[in-house]
Design a protein around this motif. Structure first.
Motif, PDB file in Angstrom:
ATOM      1  N   MET A  52       0.825  -1.203   0.000  1.00 23.69           N
ATOM      2  CA  MET A  52       0.000   0.000   0.000  1.00 23.69           C
ATOM      3  C   MET A  52       0.864   1.259   0.000  1.00 23.69           C
ATOM      4  O   MET A  52       0.566   2.224  -0.713  1.00 23.69           O
ATOM      5  CB  MET A  52      -0.923  -0.017   1.228  1.00 23.69           C
ATOM      6  CG  MET A  52      -1.929   1.071   1.232  1.00 23.69           C
ATOM      7  SD  MET A  52      -3.039   0.863  -0.171  1.00 23.69           S
ATOM      8  CE  MET A  52      -3.969   2.349  -0.038  1.00 23.69           C
ATOM      9  N   PHE A  55       2.240   1.583  -3.604  1.00 22.55           N
ATOM     10  CA  PHE A  55       1.186   1.965  -4.540  1.00 22.55           C
ATOM     11  C   PHE A  55       0.798   3.432  -4.327  1.00 22.55           C
ATOM     12  O   PHE A  55       0.594   4.173  -5.283  1.00 22.55           O
ATOM     13  CB  PHE A  55      -0.058   1.077  -4.379  1.00 22.55           C
ATOM     14  CG  PHE A  55       0.093  -0.310  -4.946  1.00 22.55           C
ATOM     15  CD1 PHE A  55       0.727  -0.546  -6.150  1.00 22.55           C
ATOM     16  CD2 PHE A  55      -0.450  -1.394  -4.264  1.00 22.55           C
ATOM     17  CE1 PHE A  55       0.837  -1.835  -6.682  1.00 22.55           C
ATOM     18  CE2 PHE A  55      -0.351  -2.684  -4.783  1.00 22.55           C
ATOM     19  CZ  PHE A  55       0.296  -2.896  -5.988  1.00 22.55           C
ATOM     20  N   ILE A  75      -4.711  -1.649  -5.837  1.00 18.75           N
ATOM     21  CA  ILE A  75      -5.017  -1.320  -4.439  1.00 18.75           C
ATOM     22  C   ILE A  75      -6.335  -1.978  -4.027  1.00 18.75           C
ATOM     23  O   ILE A  75      -6.440  -2.552  -2.946  1.00 18.75           O
ATOM     24  CB  ILE A  75      -5.063   0.204  -4.228  1.00 18.75           C
ATOM     25  CG1 ILE A  75      -3.648   0.784  -4.348  1.00 18.75           C
ATOM     26  CG2 ILE A  75      -5.680   0.550  -2.872  1.00 18.75           C
ATOM     27  CD1 ILE A  75      -3.598   2.304  -4.400  1.00 18.75           C
ATOM     28  N   LEU A  78      -5.931  -5.606  -3.225  1.00 11.71           N
ATOM     29  CA  LEU A  78      -4.769  -5.851  -2.377  1.00 11.71           C
ATOM     30  C   LEU A  78      -4.891  -7.118  -1.549  1.00 11.71           C
ATOM     31  O   LEU A  78      -3.915  -7.837  -1.381  1.00 11.71           O
ATOM     32  CB  LEU A  78      -4.531  -4.648  -1.460  1.00 11.71           C
ATOM     33  CG  LEU A  78      -3.141  -4.511  -0.896  1.00 11.71           C
ATOM     34  CD1 LEU A  78      -2.088  -4.506  -1.990  1.00 11.71           C
ATOM     35  CD2 LEU A  78      -3.025  -3.242  -0.088  1.00 11.71           C
TER      36      LEU A  78
END
Length: 91
Positions: A52, A55, A75, A78
């Motif tokens: 995260m 990204f 995302i 994920l």
């Protein structure tokens, strides 16, 4: 260097790919694709917080609209196991 990291990642040499990407960041710190690939690698290694983080950094660097859509999709997925995603590719 990015291509080398991408090849290493596709061969599941995630540690090697991350080493290459860390080095590449020194030369191209504003390249969003580097951070996006790092996010993808951390996702594959199930290190979701680092995925995260990377990204998010990729999005902060204002990638192209196509890349934004791809990163946002990554995302959103994920916590979906890779085998359920099909042939997802970051780039």
């Amino acid at each position: 260097m990015y291509q080398k990291a991408n090849i290493l990642a596709s061969m599941e040499d995630y540690d090697g790919a991350l080493v290459v990407l860390e080095e590449h960041k020194e030369y191209a710190p504003q390249e969003s694709s580097v951070y996006a690939l790092m996010g993808k690698i951390y996702k594959k290694r199930l290190i979701y917080d680092m995925a995260m983080l990377h990204f998010g950094r990729a999005l902060d660097l204002k990638p192209s609209a196509t890349d934004v859509a791809t990163i946002k999709a990554a995302i959103e997925k994920l916590h979906v196991p890779d085998e359920l995603e099909g042939n997802f590719k970051c780039y």
